[in-house]
Enzyme design. Structure first.
Site, mmCIF file in Angstrom:
data_model
loop_
_atom_site.group_PDB
_atom_site.id
_atom_site.type_symbol
_atom_site.label_atom_id
_atom_site.label_comp_id
_atom_site.label_asym_id
_atom_site.label_seq_id
_atom_site.Cartn_x
_atom_site.Cartn_y
_atom_site.Cartn_z
ATOM 1 N N LYS A 55 -10.981 -1.797 2.137
ATOM 2 C CA LYS A 55 -10.365 -3.033 1.614
ATOM 3 C C LYS A 55 -8.865 -2.898 1.873
ATOM 4 C CE LYS A 55 -8.219 -4.902 -1.201
ATOM 5 N NZ LYS A 55 -6.893 -5.553 -0.888
ATOM 6 N N GLU A 67 -4.069 -7.322 1.528
ATOM 7 C CA GLU A 67 -4.172 -8.713 1.994
ATOM 8 C C GLU A 67 -2.908 -9.141 2.752
ATOM 9 O OE1 GLU A 67 -4.010 -7.515 -0.992
ATOM 10 O OE2 GLU A 67 -3.001 -8.808 -2.450
ATOM 11 N N CYS A 73 6.502 5.687 0.863
ATOM 12 C CA CYS A 73 6.396 6.420 -0.401
ATOM 13 C C CYS A 73 7.126 7.747 -0.318
ATOM 14 C CB CYS A 73 4.954 6.619 -0.796
ATOM 15 S SG CYS A 73 4.101 7.752 0.288
HETATM 16 P P1 NAD Z 1 0.026 -2.623 -4.433
HETATM 17 O O1 NAD Z 1 -0.287 -1.700 -5.548
HETATM 18 O O2 NAD Z 1 0.600 -3.945 -4.742
HETATM 19 O O3 NAD Z 1 -1.312 -2.934 -3.577
HETATM 20 C C1 NAD Z 1 -2.138 -1.904 -3.105
HETATM 21 C C2 NAD Z 1 -3.579 -2.403 -3.035
HETATM 22 O O4 NAD Z 1 -4.027 -2.728 -4.352
HETATM 23 C C3 NAD Z 1 -3.760 -3.633 -2.180
HETATM 24 O O5 NAD Z 1 -4.918 -3.466 -1.381
HETATM 25 C C4 NAD Z 1 -3.921 -4.762 -3.186
HETATM 26 O O6 NAD Z 1 -4.793 -5.770 -2.744
HETATM 27 C C5 NAD Z 1 -4.489 -4.059 -4.404
HETATM 28 N N1 NAD Z 1 -4.021 -4.633 -5.665
HETATM 29 C C6 NAD Z 1 -2.788 -5.151 -5.913
HETATM 30 N N2 NAD Z 1 -2.692 -5.548 -7.191
HETATM 31 C C7 NAD Z 1 -3.883 -5.280 -7.769
HETATM 32 C C8 NAD Z 1 -4.397 -5.444 -9.089
HETATM 33 N N3 NAD Z 1 -3.671 -5.977 -10.059
HETATM 34 N N4 NAD Z 1 -5.662 -5.051 -9.321
HETATM 35 C C9 NAD Z 1 -6.406 -4.497 -8.352
HETATM 36 N N5 NAD Z 1 -5.972 -4.316 -7.092
HETATM 37 C C10 NAD Z 1 -4.727 -4.695 -6.802
HETATM 38 O O7 NAD Z 1 0.952 -1.794 -3.419
HETATM 39 P P2 NAD Z 1 1.738 -2.327 -2.138
HETATM 40 O O8 NAD Z 1 2.877 -3.161 -2.566
HETATM 41 O O9 NAD Z 1 0.781 -2.846 -1.139
HETATM 42 O O10 NAD Z 1 2.289 -0.929 -1.552
HETATM 43 C C11 NAD Z 1 3.521 -0.361 -1.923
HETATM 44 C C12 NAD Z 1 3.323 0.723 -2.959
HETATM 45 O O11 NAD Z 1 2.434 1.718 -2.463
HETATM 46 C C13 NAD Z 1 4.610 1.459 -3.287
HETATM 47 O O12 NAD Z 1 4.692 1.665 -4.657
HETATM 48 C C14 NAD Z 1 4.471 2.777 -2.544
HETATM 49 O O13 NAD Z 1 5.189 3.861 -3.076
HETATM 50 C C15 NAD Z 1 2.997 3.006 -2.675
HETATM 51 N N6 NAD Z 1 2.529 3.948 -1.676
HETATM 52 C C16 NAD Z 1 2.226 5.201 -2.096
HETATM 53 C C17 NAD Z 1 1.833 6.152 -1.173
HETATM 54 C C18 NAD Z 1 1.511 7.555 -1.612
HETATM 55 O O14 NAD Z 1 0.986 8.310 -0.832
HETATM 56 N N7 NAD Z 1 1.801 7.923 -2.856
HETATM 57 C C19 NAD Z 1 1.741 5.810 0.176
HETATM 58 C C20 NAD Z 1 2.047 4.506 0.564
HETATM 59 C C21 NAD Z 1 2.449 3.578 -0.380
#
Ligand code: NAD
Length: 491
Positions: A175, A178, A283
């Protein structure tokens, strides 16, 4: 424009949901695609899981040497199509072509390591653990697993999990974010060419609804998540409450410490790459730069000179070092945080707001920003900025700096620049972060090592990549067998 299809049961199929949202190029605001969204994407997850369960029953009995053959094919397809894949990544995520190629290479590294699964999956065997009794520990696949991934690495992050999941005999559902679903559309074109049971690998689009369906489906046994900390925490608590194995990587706020004995020229270049690479949307992006001692002025100047040479623009154009941030909302949030820092007393050494990027007036661009003397107890110093902003502060000693680093909410990465082995050793031992860099600015583990994370940067136990991934996607079974000698038949 038609909505993007899902890949379920070995076929491209329309989503059951009629609702869509736009996928937008962050450099141009061009609508690239429409992606399925909303409540009815839950039904897509149900269909994918049903197909995956059937495929799992077949695949788990395929010998591991045979299972990894598809990974070799996938690696070749990704290598042969790197240029096309990189353009897709750049167009939907904004990063530069070089950064897109970099993340494809990182994905391929994971495929290569997962090709070692025939060795990595080996169990233990002790003959005659008691007289006439043998004992063994074998690893078996866990079942249908799924990953939920963020926008900032549309390709690489899926591969922290997918190759290991299928090499160890599981079925797997992807998944993607989006905001960036097109990269996985391309990857699944490759997957469609592999000799796999129908349904073994599925692509399901959507946002919170499809994620909740994954969290609730009883046939999904394991979930790998990467994204922001609040969502990671939610996925971990809901997934584990529903009896699933969960690994959930969260956000970060990565400090970098520069000691007076560091090589200033080398350090400043590496640190600028860390802060501003991927427009700070990484990240493992350095965010807070801490100097110790009297060389602060020299370091500041060296960083400033390095940063000035960076060009911001559309990631497919030549000579561009940094692309836009993902959405206008992200841009506005970063600008707000910069202003807040200034209002709270920080000195704005370089203001990256409102850059003029010829030809891309509507892109979500920000130039590099440097803030000095940011107040330690304020939001800018605590929150993950996820944009091209450096906060420069100074401290009296390595001890004070380590104490400050360890007081933070996150524990994804901490880096030290020094020429002293003893300081490096102290930092490695005492800094509370899952990834440590010594004279390294982005301490991203190679695929042989787990992508670690501590504190609010990770929820779970086993991480993605390498042996951790093999363990995550398998469950151990211990077998004790008694075969009395007198039962031996003479033929
Ligand atoms: P996000 O949390 O908004 O989204 C990630 C995923 O979760 C997406 O597929 C989205 O559809 C889903 N999602 C979003 N809100 C949701 C909810 N309320 N309930 C269920 N699913 C939901 O993250 P983003 O903005 O796409 O990515 C950036 C973040 O990811 C930053 O905080 C970054 O640090 C983190 N990140 C961490 C790592 C790591 O290895 N620790 C690596 C890459 C990115």
């Amino acid at each position: 424009m038609n909505s993007l299809k899902n890949y379920i049961n070995g076929q491209w199929v329309e989503s059951i949901s009629q609702e869509t949202i736009d996928v937008i190029n962050p450099a141009t605001q061009e609508v690239l695609a429409k992606v399925p969204y909303g409540e009815d994407t839950r039904k897509d997850v149900a269909l994918a899981t049903e197909a995956a369960s059937k495929a799992f029953n077949e695949w788990r009995n395929v010998p591991v040497m045979k299972r990894v053959q598809v990974l070799y094919q996938l690696k070749t397809l990704m290598e042969d199509n790197t240029a096309a894949l990189a353009e897709i990544i750049t167009n939907e995520s904004g990063k530069t072509r070089a950064e897109s190629i970099g993340e494809i290479k990182r994905a391929i590294e994971n495929i290569e390591v997962a090709c070692g699964t025939p060795m990595l999956i080996a169990g233990d065997f002790i003959e005659d653990i008691a007289s006439g009794i043998d004992e063994m520990m074998i690893r078996q696949p866990i079942g249908v697993s799924a990953c939920i991934t963020p926008f900032n690495f549309p390709n690489m992050i899926v591969f922290w999990f997918l190759p290991y999941a299928i090499a160890t005999g599981n079925a797997f559902i992807v998944k993607p974010s989006e905001k960036v679903p097109l990269t996985m559309m391309k990857i699944f074109e490759f997957i469609d060419q592999l000799d796999l049971p129908k349904g073994l690998l599925s692509l399901v689009h959507g946002g919170k609804d499809s994620v909740d369906a994954i969290l609730e489906h009883p046939e999904i046994k394991a979930i790998s998540f990467v994204g922001s900390t609040p969502v990671a925490r939610y996925i971990y608590s809901k997934g584990t409450a529903n009896g699933k194995r969960v690994q959930a990587q969260g956000g970060a706020k990565n400090p970098v410490l520069i000691l007076p004995d560091a090589d200033i020229e080398m350090s400043s270049k590496i640190i600028a790459d860390s802060v501003y690479g991927c427009a700070g949307q990484r990240c493992l992006a350095a965010s807070t730069i801490i100097t110790v001692g009297d060389e602060k002025g020299d370091i500041k100047e060296a960083i400033y000179e390095t940063v000035k040479l960076r060009t911001t623009g559309y990631g497919l154009d030549a000579g561009v070092h940094m692309g836009p941030v993902i959405t206008p909302e992200s841009k506005a949030r970063v600008e707000r945080l910069i202003q807040q820092g200034v209002n709270e007393g920080a000195n704005l050494l370089l203001d990256g707001r409102n850059p003029s990027i010829p030809g891309y007036a509507s892109g979500n661009f920000l130039n590099p920003t440097i803030l000095e003397n940011v107040a330690l107890d304020k939001e800018l110093m605590k929150t993950e900025i996820f944009g091209p902003v450096m906060s420069l502060i100074s401290m009296k000693s390595i001890e004070e700096a380590i104490a400050f680093i360890n007081s933070g909410q996150y524990g994804n990465m901490a880096c030290l620049f020094t020429s002293s082995g003893a300081s490096a050793r102290k930092f490695r031992n005492e800094a509370n972060a899952g990834n440590i860099g010594i004279n390294i600015g982005v301490a991203a583990p190679m695929a042989q090592f787990p992508f670690s994370g501590w504190k609010d940067s990770f929820f779970g136990d086993l991480h993605g990549q390498g042996k951790h991934a093999i363990e995550f996607f398998t469950q151990t079974k211990v077998v004790i067998e008694r075969w009395p000698k007198e039962w031996s038949r003479k033929f």
